[in-house]
Design an enzyme around this catalytic site. Structure first.
Site, PDB file in Angstrom:
ATOM      1  N   LYS A  80       0.872  -1.186   0.000  1.00 41.29           N
ATOM      2  CA  LYS A  80       0.000   0.000   0.000  1.00 41.29           C
ATOM      3  C   LYS A  80       0.904   1.229   0.000  1.00 41.29           C
ATOM      4  O   LYS A  80       1.880   1.274   0.773  1.00 41.29           O
ATOM      5  CB  LYS A  80      -0.880  -0.027   1.255  1.00 41.29           C
ATOM      6  CG  LYS A  80      -1.885   1.106   1.363  1.00 41.29           C
ATOM      7  CD  LYS A  80      -2.725   0.939   2.633  1.00 41.29           C
ATOM      8  CE  LYS A  80      -3.812   1.979   2.759  1.00 41.29           C
ATOM      9  NZ  LYS A  80      -4.624   1.798   3.978  1.00 41.29           N
ATOM     10  N   SER A 155      -9.545   1.692   2.970  1.00 38.58           N
ATOM     11  CA  SER A 155      -8.729   2.459   2.068  1.00 38.58           C
ATOM     12  C   SER A 155      -7.657   1.646   1.336  1.00 38.58           C
ATOM     13  O   SER A 155      -7.085   2.138   0.362  1.00 38.58           O
ATOM     14  CB  SER A 155      -8.039   3.587   2.834  1.00 38.58           C
ATOM     15  OG  SER A 155      -7.138   3.060   3.793  1.00 38.58           O
ATOM     16  N   SER A 179      -9.565  -0.536   7.167  1.00 40.23           N
ATOM     17  CA  SER A 179      -9.022  -0.435   5.812  1.00 40.23           C
ATOM     18  C   SER A 179      -8.326  -1.663   5.253  1.00 40.23           C
ATOM     19  O   SER A 179      -7.984  -1.672   4.069  1.00 40.23           O
ATOM     20  CB  SER A 179      -8.058   0.735   5.729  1.00 40.23           C
ATOM     21  OG  SER A 179      -8.788   1.917   5.627  1.00 40.23           O
TER      22      SER A 179
HETATM   23  N1  GLN Z   1     -12.753   4.076   6.372  1.00 39.22           N
HETATM   24  C1  GLN Z   1     -12.161   4.502   7.609  1.00 39.22           C
HETATM   25  C2  GLN Z   1     -11.793   5.958   7.512  1.00 39.22           C
HETATM   26  O1  GLN Z   1     -12.147   6.528   6.548  1.00 39.22           O
HETATM   27  C3  GLN Z   1     -10.993   3.633   7.917  1.00 39.22           C
HETATM   28  C4  GLN Z   1      -9.784   4.056   7.229  1.00 39.22           C
HETATM   29  C5  GLN Z   1      -8.609   3.210   7.535  1.00 39.22           C
HETATM   30  O2  GLN Z   1      -8.727   2.175   8.195  1.00 39.22           O
HETATM   31  N2  GLN Z   1      -7.448   3.685   7.117  1.00 39.22           N
HETATM   32  O3  GLN Z   1     -11.186   6.516   8.355  1.00 39.22           O
END
Ligand code: GLN
Length: 488
Positions: A80, A155, A179
């Protein structure tokens, strides 16, 4: 047996060991696959092909010389683009870091390289990990390989889509509020959010330092265990890293079957859960019951507050973590600057996307002296109650089972203009991050429309081995992770 690019890391490792495949051949096959599917999937942000081939060559030489560094030697891993890798771009999905090249390796990257694994490409994400669909990337919109009109989750959606589409067998993502697990669920693969402190965050660009963790995404829980073995363990460069003993995770897959006590939290099955998701999870519960495991109804009464608490704590931490991107040092600097103030204001205005700005403003607000008692301090108190719910539940059960998300992957654009709807994608995942616990998602079914459904297991802190073991019981007897999308 299917195409080479859909094989698990374990199978590939065995093929390399049997010399029916070389690492160079494997990387070449994946480069071809990437070229074939990327125009549609759009998961990859940058890829140093020459370096990957060089690493593969070195791995083949080590193998020939009998100097292998472990089972993942010669196996490619997608990264990532928020994990620092020396000499490679580190965009975090943001324009503000568009031209930034990392001068150093994250601890996990050092460990991958020491184990002979091959970093293969840097994958798309929501800007700084802020999002659930990967649509908040400043660069491109990644598609779900099961349906190109749907999001891959986020994400870590680039990693999820890449593993699903056969671009790479395993990947490293990060999980602040879901994410890793959410894209794993949307893409029909396995993903593990590790216990806070198990894997070093050194070199992971911070979103919310008290909930961020790095973890693996892959085609099977066995593969997750192989990658976890390499990355887990104390690191003195991360002050929140724990010095706990690291077990041999492969034992999770061959121990004698024991009877597990599995908790079903009623709050995760309330309104908003899609009928098909509900049915698949109910079938998974029935499967475990039939296998002789004990199903216990439990309650996690503060679940209802998890989303608001998370979005207060996370924005507060994000607003201070992102202060470092100031146009002075290594970030984008606006060409329009007349004075020092402009450097900050214009560079940040140009460099950050709208979701990042929204969170910085919210975070600054909840930390401001007039409001911090009402929001930030109160959220931290409720966070303690959420943690307490889990500790009480774990007095009764070994593991908690729930859906990973209440619905399958949604259409691109569907939630983009409604941040609250987007935030609700995390309803089943964020509590785990607030409590610092480990949790894993595996595919447990498909909707009528052909989209994968994710099953989540939540464990006690540092009990990753139990999670792998319990999930493996399901994986062994189902073929959901043997189904592959047809990307035409
Ligand atoms: N979707 C969550 C957010 O927008 C989690 C994001 C993540 O785990 N990096 O913060």
């Amino acid at each position: 047996m299917g195409a080479l690019f859909f094989k698990s890391a374990k199978d590939l490792s065995q093929m390399l060991a049997a010399k029916s495949l070389s690492s160079v051949e494997l990387i070449q096959a994946l480069i071809r696959r990437i070229k074939d599917v990327e125009p549609k999937i759009q998961a990859l942000l940058s890829f140093d092909e020459a370096r990957a081939l060089r690493y593969a060559q070195e791995s083949d030489e080590r193998r020939a010389a009998g100097k292998l560094r472990g089972p993942l030697d010669g196996i490619p891993i997608g990264i990532k683009d928020i994990i620092a890798e020396e000499g490679q771009p580190l965009t975090c999905g943001s324009k503000i870091l568009e031209h930034y090249i990392s001068p150093y390796d994250a601890t996990v990257m050092e460990r991958l390289k020491a184990a002979g694994a091959i970093p293969l490409g840097r994958f798309n994400l929501d800007e700084f990990g802020m999002g659930s669909s990967t649509e908040n990337s400043a660069y491109q919109k990644t598609r779900n390989p099961w349906n190109l009109e749907c999001v891959p989750g986020g994400s870590s959606g680039g990693c999820g889509a890449a593993v699903c589409a056969g671009e790479v067998p395993l990947a490293l993502g990060s999980d602040t509020g879901g994410s890793i697990r959410y894209p794993a669920a949307c893409c029909g693969i396995a993903g593990l959010k590790t216990t806070y402190g198990l894997v070093s965050r050194y070199g992971l660009a911070a979103l919310a330092s008290s909930t961020d963790q790095i973890g693996p995404l892959g085609r099977s829980v066995v593969d997750l265990g192989m990658l976890l073995q390499i990355i887990a363990g104390h690191d003195e460069r991360d002050a929140t890293s724990c010095a706990v003993p690291i077990p041999d995770y492969s034992e999770a897959f061959n121990t004698e079957q024991r009877s597990w006590r599995i908790g079903i939290p009623k709050e995760y099955f309330s309104e908003g859960i899609d009928g098909e998701v509900y049915r698949s999870i109910a079938e998974a519960i029935a499967f475990y019951r039939k296998k002789g495991h004990i199903i216990v109804d439990i309650s996690l009464p503060h679940t209802f507050y998890a989303i608001p608490v998370y979005y207060i704590v996370m924005t507060a931490e994000a607003s201070s973590n992102l202060a470092r991107y100031d146009g002075i040092r290594y970030t984008h600097r606006s060409a329009e600057v007349m004075n020092a103030r402009d450097i900050y204001f214009k560079s940040r205005a140009e460099g950050f996307g709208s979701e990042v700005k929204r969170r910085i403003i919210l975070g600054t607000y909840v930390l401001s002296s007039d409001h911090q008692d009402a929001y930030y301090v109160r959220a931290q108190k409720v966070r303690t109650l959420i943690c307490r719910d889990f500790s009480q539940a774990f007095n009764e059960v070994d593991v908690i089972l729930s859906p990973t998300a209440p619905t399958t992957a949604f259409k691109l654009g569907e939630r983009l203009d409604d941040p609250l709807q987007m935030y609700l994608s995390d309803i089943c995942t964020v509590s785990v991050n607030l409590a610092g616990l480990p949790a894993l998602s595996i595919p447990c079914g498909f909707s009528e429309a052909g989209l994968p459904i994710g099953l989540q297991f939540i464990g006690k802190a540092f009990h990753e081995q139990e999670l792998l073991s319990i999930a493996h019981i399901f994986e062994k007897e189902h073929d959901f992770n043997q189904r592959f999308p047809d990307i035409d």
